[in-house]
Design a protein around this motif. Structure first.
Motif, short mmCIF file in Angstrom:
data_model
loop_
_atom_site.label_atom_id
_atom_site.label_comp_id
_atom_site.label_asym_id
_atom_site.label_seq_id
_atom_site.Cartn_x
_atom_site.Cartn_y
_atom_site.Cartn_z
N ASP A 110 11.61 22.39 8.48
CA ASP A 110 10.54 23.14 9.15
C ASP A 110 9.36 23.36 8.22
OD1 ASP A 110 12.05 23.36 11.46
OD2 ASP A 110 12.99 25.24 10.84
N ASP A 111 9.61 23.27 6.92
CA ASP A 111 8.55 23.43 5.93
C ASP A 111 8.15 22.05 5.39
OD1 ASP A 111 8.64 26.27 6.06
OD2 ASP A 111 10.44 26.23 4.78
N PRO A 112 6.88 21.91 4.97
CA PRO A 112 6.44 20.61 4.44
C PRO A 112 7.24 20.16 3.22
CG PRO A 112 4.56 22.02 4.92
CD PRO A 112 5.78 22.88 5.04
N VAL A 113 7.66 18.91 3.23
CA VAL A 113 8.36 18.32 2.10
C VAL A 113 7.55 17.11 1.62
CG1 VAL A 113 10.64 19.09 2.80
CG2 VAL A 113 9.77 16.89 3.65
N LYS A 114 7.73 16.74 0.36
CA LYS A 114 7.00 15.61 -0.19
C LYS A 114 7.53 14.30 0.40
CE LYS A 114 5.69 17.60 -4.65
NZ LYS A 114 5.77 17.44 -6.14
N VAL A 115 6.60 13.44 0.79
CA VAL A 115 6.98 12.14 1.35
C VAL A 115 6.11 11.04 0.75
CG1 VAL A 115 7.80 13.06 3.54
CG2 VAL A 115 5.40 12.44 3.30
N LYS A 116 6.61 9.83 0.83
CA LYS A 116 5.86 8.64 0.40
C LYS A 116 5.95 7.59 1.50
CE LYS A 116 7.38 5.76 -2.81
NZ LYS A 116 7.70 5.16 -4.14
N TYR A 117 4.79 7.03 1.83
CA TYR A 117 4.72 5.99 2.85
C TYR A 117 4.37 4.67 2.17
CZ TYR A 117 2.89 3.38 6.91
OH TYR A 117 2.66 2.44 7.87
N THR A 118 5.28 3.71 2.26
CA THR A 118 5.08 2.39 1.66
C THR A 118 4.91 1.36 2.77
OG1 THR A 118 6.46 3.00 -0.24
CG2 THR A 118 6.00 0.65 0.08
N ARG A 119 3.81 0.62 2.71
CA ARG A 119 3.55 -0.40 3.74
C ARG A 119 3.31 -1.74 3.08
NH1 ARG A 119 -0.83 1.57 6.21
NH2 ARG A 119 -2.31 0.32 5.02
N THR A 120 4.03 -2.76 3.51
CA THR A 120 3.82 -4.12 3.02
C THR A 120 3.15 -4.95 4.12
OG1 THR A 120 6.02 -4.83 3.74
CG2 THR A 120 5.81 -4.01 1.48
N THR A 121 2.20 -5.75 3.71
CA THR A 121 1.48 -6.63 4.64
C THR A 121 1.50 -8.05 4.08
OG1 THR A 121 0.00 -4.82 5.28
CG2 THR A 121 -0.69 -7.06 5.85
N GLU A 122 2.08 -8.97 4.84
CA GLU A 122 2.21 -10.35 4.35
C GLU A 122 1.75 -11.32 5.43
OE1 GLU A 122 5.56 -13.26 2.26
OE2 GLU A 122 6.11 -11.27 3.00
N MET A 170 -1.10 12.52 4.67
CA MET A 170 -0.91 11.61 3.54
C MET A 170 -2.22 10.94 3.15
SD MET A 170 2.70 9.77 4.61
CE MET A 170 2.26 9.69 6.34
N SER A 171 -2.26 10.42 1.92
CA SER A 171 -3.44 9.68 1.45
C SER A 171 -3.01 8.66 0.42
CB SER A 171 -4.49 10.62 0.86
OG SER A 171 -3.94 11.36 -0.22
N THR A 210 0.85 -1.19 0.00
CA THR A 210 0.00 0.00 0.00
C THR A 210 0.88 1.24 0.00
OG1 THR A 210 -1.70 -1.16 1.27
CG2 THR A 210 -1.83 1.23 1.21
N VAL A 211 0.53 2.22 -0.83
CA VAL A 211 1.35 3.42 -0.95
C VAL A 211 0.51 4.66 -0.68
CG1 VAL A 211 2.84 4.79 -2.46
CG2 VAL A 211 2.82 2.30 -2.67
N LEU A 212 1.02 5.52 0.21
CA LEU A 212 0.42 6.81 0.49
C LEU A 212 1.43 7.90 0.15
CD1 LEU A 212 -0.49 4.71 2.99
CD2 LEU A 212 -1.89 6.70 3.60
N GLU A 213 0.94 9.03 -0.30
CA GLU A 213 1.80 10.17 -0.59
C GLU A 213 1.25 11.42 0.07
OE1 GLU A 213 3.72 8.96 -4.93
OE2 GLU A 213 2.02 10.35 -4.84
N GLY A 214 2.13 12.36 0.37
CA GLY A 214 1.69 13.59 1.00
C GLY A 214 2.87 14.45 1.38
#
Length: 320
Positions: free
Chosen positions: A56-68, A251-252, A42-46
């Protein structure tokens, strides 16, 4: 011969009716079980800011989650899941995850293992029995990875890892997402003096923990038949007791993740409908049809009243 064929049709028709009944009353319930071959990403970005995001300022990030799923540790009633999550600052050719000590773009990494009831989707009481003492989360309850099959329009208890307790997932509305009917749930969690992360000893809830305020929200769109997530957005903010902002993230799910979730949900709904609806209905129709044909053949195969012996007796009386 007609009677023999008719009897065969009657037997097959009766068997089809029994099979349809079994499928109708038991098949769908048996199929509504969390499988043991789950392996999803599952991938979220924000955006994120704060000390962990090195800005201190918002930067682009990606959250990657694996479920097995871990079949060897699972049973007929309980499935064990192993999850790994990683938030990365998006700069250049960024990998899905890395080690924090070698890549400064790492914001956070998380790992957890938990055991879930394959029917209700609730985590089971004796976590250590399935995931081991070293990985078991103390007092874990409620929902953790998905909602139950046939999710209803009411509130649920939802596990929060940071607080180490359940919070309430509140039903809000029915929402269409990518052509899939979903239930929207809102989750909110907060605390003023919470253990935000372990200290130097690496053990949470000890004296050297980093403590402070914690706020988090989630909006989850759940497909009710399967209980699977279709879309999700989340916020999280942590500020230490000294006033240092650790993270402020929003993120979403990516469009690709939402599309894949919707496609998987539609396929799984079709499978459940096939087992729980179409096979029973088809079995009843086919069974009744075979029974009618069989009875017709049996009745057509019967000899007229009296048969050949009656005719011979009639002739004897006439001759006399």
């Amino acid at each position: 011969m007609r009677r023999v064929i008719g009897c065969v049709f009657v037997l097959v028709g009766a068997f089809a009716l029994v099979a349809a009944g079994v499928a109708g009353f038991w098949g769908r319930d048996a199929a509504a079980t969390v499988p043991l071959n789950v392996n999803t990403t599952t991938v979220l970005e924000g955006t994120a800011s704060g000390a962990l995001a090195k800005s201190d300022d918002p930067v682009k990030v990606k959250y990657t989650r694996t479920t097995e799923a871990a079949p060897k540790d699972s049973t007929d009633d309980v499935v064990v899941f192993v999850e790994a999550g990683c938030i990365m600052i998006q700069e250049g050719d960024t990998p899905d995850c890395a080690r924090a000590e070698v890549d400064p773009r790492v914001v956070t990494t998380t790992e957890r293992a938990y055991a879930m009831d394959r029917k209700t989707s609730e985590v089971v009481e004796d976590q250590a029995k399935y995931v081991g003492e070293d990985k078991a989360v103390p007092n874990m309850t409620g929902l953790a990875g998905k909602f139950p099959f046939n999710t209803e329009r009411h509130d649920y208890e939802y596990w929060d890892d940071t607080l180490g307790k359940t919070v309430i997932a509140t039903y809000v509305d029915d929402v269409d997402v990518e052509g899939v009917k979903t239930y929207q749930f809102e989750v909110s969690a907060s605390a003023e003096d919470e253990s935000l992360s372990p200290g130097d000893d690496g053990v949470k809830d000890t004296e050297d923990d980093v403590r402070g305020s914690y706020e988090a929200t989630q909006t989850i769109y759940v497909e009710p038949t399967t209980g699977s997530y279709i879309d999700q957005s989340a916020t999280q903010k942590m500020v230490t007791s000294t006033g240092l902002e650790l993270i402020d993230a929003e993120m979403s799910y990516t469009d690709e993740t939402v599309a894949n979730n919707a496609e998987d949900a539609k396929a799984n709904i079709s499978k459940l409908d096939l087992i729980g609806t179409w096979i029973p209905v088809g079995g009843v129709v086919a069974g009744l049809l075979l029974l009618l044909i069989g009875l017709w053949l049996v009745l057509r195969g019967r000899k007229p009243n009296g048969g050949a012996h009656a005719s011979s007796d009639d002739r004897t009386l006439v001759d006399a």
